[in-house]
Design an enzyme around this catalytic site. Structure first.
Site, PDB file in Angstrom:
ATOM      1  N   GLU A 158      60.521  11.639  -5.280  1.00  0.00           N
ATOM      2  CA  GLU A 158      59.752  11.924  -6.496  1.00  0.00           C
ATOM      3  C   GLU A 158      60.406  11.291  -7.713  1.00  0.00           C
ATOM      4  OE1 GLU A 158      59.153  16.144  -6.765  1.00  0.00           O
ATOM      5  OE2 GLU A 158      57.429  16.079  -5.452  1.00  0.00           O
ATOM      6  N   GLU A 315      54.177  15.990   0.684  1.00  0.00           N
ATOM      7  CA  GLU A 315      54.516  17.398   0.443  1.00  0.00           C
ATOM      8  C   GLU A 315      53.317  18.131  -0.111  1.00  0.00           C
ATOM      9  OE1 GLU A 315      57.642  18.184  -2.340  1.00  0.00           O
ATOM     10  OE2 GLU A 315      58.897  16.571  -1.592  1.00  0.00           O
TER      11      GLU A 315
END
Ligand code: GLA
Ligand code: GLA
Length: 663
Positions: A158, A315
């Site tokens: 991320e 995710e």
């Protein structure tokens, strides 16, 4: 075992849907790993992301390496038939590194050091951090490049989640280099930044700094360029790790998990998508009435950034997260519905954060596939059910979504620029307006795409471009061409206002789109929080109004203001142009108010719902790889017999997949 079923471009004949999670075995004693393998197999897990936050475990000191545990985890997963998306492990620098080189720590706009103690405490532009991160990347690629479990590389994690804006001296130096590349001369930079304003003219590159803490309103063009630069700086880090991976393991695909969700806005993913071998996204739902639609919006946009190719949901959560003010558990059915909505919009893998819920640490109250309660739990049973449903859907793996006839345009530059300070209102929310249009389309039963400005816009009959604030000359020309060629463009307040340097198009708003729309606005008329204005079509506007003059007699007024300062003036306009049309909505109507306006505009564009009447609004339709996905948007059962041809009911939060054949 071969893991090329995950490698892009995939051969649809061999493709499968991935199912798994972030796996953090280093948080658990060794005997738990064996339980993990058994339970993963029971659930049908076939891929995990490994070593995301393992830097300190792999390299406990500058010249000390410990791969034994990771070797064992890789081997164990492989012997259980589970593939690995292996992280480069660079997301959280270990204490030895930040102690040895504190100059890798980010600095906020007030000059405060961002200390270690959480994660992602590194400057994207730090040469020292880069050197250590690439050394680790090289070590992992060398050791595991040939491991049979390895399916893909997961760069960092991320990127930019916590460290997108860094105001350090490293950032200042890199910002100057970036600006030199962009403008070549100081004169060009001074012109672009309008530095004649407030005595900001630069006479040397060394005088330029990031937009650090200032007395009042910082230069908007400088702010906009700093946002572009910051996104690019992280992209550069992605490219640097990728270069090492491609050098050592050219046959292994490289990805990183994007964060297309909610208000995460610092990374221009439309610009990043081409940098990865396959697009991966993380998505977490936010509570509220549009929570489900927001998931659909994000998933659809992810698919369009992937150019319509399959992508990877890296995710999401089985139930509650831990980082919202109040973390609400998912209702029964929502876990599967959320997962299958991503698949409907092109995801070829459904993965969660994380496999086993942590017993300690900052994320111990974040749900996982195996919750604190253990396998004897509703969450784990829902996980096992989902695994079975995904196996039954392997037929869609590797196959494309079918584009809709309507699209909402999503533009990072407009998001950034429209929400800068010193504007007519600070209440404007770019992504919310875009989402409202998407919800309104779904309320009408109209399937819609969400696309970046660089997408092939001509493919769509109806193009909604809400708050398209930044319209450089080239984009204005493309939109004119789109309309001339038969496209139907809808835009809103605060669109077409500035060029790429945040410089206003003069002569009356919305300068870049004025002639196309056949209107002219002399002054904006934003509304105070408590102000409401009535339109004569029965809807109510908030946030914004414009003082519109209709300049082309061919422009039709579709709705007038009935109350407020603009009473008697046009609120919604429509102008036929070439083979298409251009419409303007000058106030915030919200999903309920947009629906009737859109129904009219979609009708004029010839775009209608593909769903039978009883399903419209209640069910979202997505079409992928010869399947219709029917997703219940409500908390009540919906009769879907009109689609299935037999008595059938879609349960609350349910998803029903109908094989229709074809592509
Ligand atoms: C003050 C300043 C001006 C201008 C105005 C704007 O009066 O002196 O330069 O910034 O505010 O309201
Ligand atoms: C992000 C991170 C994960 C985890 C989740 C929690 O997506 O990548 O490591 O922190 O958030 O929601």
């Amino acid at each position: 075992m071969h893991n090329d079923w995950l490698r892009w471009p995939t051969d649809p004949a061999r493709a499968r849907l991935g199912f798994g999670a972030d796996y953090n075995p280093e948080q658990w004693p060794r005997h738990v790993w064996d339980e993990d393998m058994r339970a993963m197999r029971a659930a049908g897990v076939n891929i995990v992301s490994l070593a995301i936050f393992s830097w300190a475990r792999i390299q406990p000191a500058e010249d000390t390496w410990d791969f034994a545990w990771l070797d064992e985890a890789m081997d164990l997963l492989h012997s259980n038939g589970i593939a690995v998306d292996l992280a480069t492990a660079t997301a959280s620098p270990p204490p030895w590194l930040t102690t040895l080189h504190p100059q890798i720590l980010p600095v906020d706009r007030e000059g405060r050091t961002v200390w270690p103690g959480a994660r992602q405490h590194w400057r994207p532009t730090s040469p020292v951090f880069r050197e250590h991160a690439l050394r680790l990347t090289r070590a992992l690629a060398t050791r595991y490049g040939g491991h049979p479990a390895l399916a893909a590389w997961h760069v960092n994690n991320e990127l930019g989640c916590h460290n997108v804006y860094d105001y350090s001296d490293d950032a200042a130096a890199a910002f100057r280099r970036w600006l030199r590349d962009r403008y070549t001369t100081l004169e060009a930079l001074n012109e672009a930044w309008a530095t004649t304003f407030w005595s900001q003219g630069y006479s040397d590159w060394g005088q330029i700094i990031p937009p650090r803490l200032v007395t009042s309103h910082p230069n908007p063009a400088q702010q906009l360029d700093f946002k572009r630069f910051s996104s690019d700086a992280l992209k550069e880090h992605l490219r640097a790790e990728r270069a090492v991976l491609r050098e050592l393991t050219p046959e292994v695909p490289v990805t990183t998990n994007f964060l297309l969700m909610g208000e995460t806005k610092g990374m221009n993913y439309a610009d990043w998508a081409a940098e990865v071998d396959f697009v991966a996204n993380d998505h977490y739902t936010l509570p509220g009435p549009q929570s489900r639609d927001e998931l659909s919006f994000s998933a659809n946009l992810t698919g369009n950034l992937a150019g319509g190719r399959a992508w990877y949901l890296m995710e999401h959560s089985t139930s509650a997260v831990n980082w919202q003010p109040v973390n609400v558990a998912k209702a029964p059915g929502e876990l599967a519905r959320d997962s299958l909505t991503h698949v409907a919009h092109g995801a070829d893998a459904v993965c969660f954060f994380q496999w086993r819920q942590s017993a300690a640490g900052a994320e111990k109250y974040h749900s996982a596939m195996v919750p604190h309660a253990g396998e004897d739990s509703a969450v784990f049973r829902a996980v096992v059910d989902l695994g079975a449903r995904l196996r039954a859907l392997d037929g869609v793996a590797g196959r494309r979504r079918i584009p809709a006839r309507a699209a909402v345009v999503f533009d990072w530059e407009s998001w950034w620029a429209a929400e800068l300070d010193s504007h007519p209102t600070d209440r404007l929310r770019y992504r919310q307006e875009a989402l409202d249009w998407y919800t309104a389309l779904l309320d009408l039963g109209i399937r819609a795409d969400v696309v970046p400005t660089g997408a092939p816009l001509e493919r769509y009959d109806l193009l909604v471009a809400p708050i398209l604030h930044v319209v450089p000359a080239g984009l204005a020309a493309r939109l004119r061409g789109y309309v001339a060629g038969g496209g139907h463009l809808v835009t809103t307040y605060f669109s077409g206002i500035v060029d790429e340097h945040d410089r206003v198009w003069l002569g009356g708003y919305p300068g870049a789109l004025r002639d196309l729309l056949g209107i002219r606005i002399e002054e904006f008329a934003p509304l105070l929080d408590e102000q409401r204005v009535e339109l004569d079509n029965g809807t109510t506007g908030t946030l914004w109004t414009d003082r519109i003059d209709v300049t082309d007699p061919a422009t039709e007024v579709l709705a007038w203001y009935k109350t407020g300062d603009q009473a008697g003036r046009a609120a919604v306009t429509w102008r036929q142009a070439g083979a298409g049309s251009a419409a303007y909505v000058s106030t915030r109507l919200g999903p309920a108010g947009l629906a009737p306006v859109l129904a009219d505009l979609a009708g004029r564009a010839g775009v209608t719902s593909e769903l039978p009447e009883p399903l419209r609004g209640r069910v979202e339709l997505a079409v992928r790889g010869g399947h219709w996905f029917l997703i219940n948007r409500t908390g009540a059962p919906v009769d879907i017999s009109a689609v299935t041809g037999m008595p059938s009911t879609l349960e609350p939060h349910g998803v029903h997949v109908v094989r229709t054949g074809g592509t």
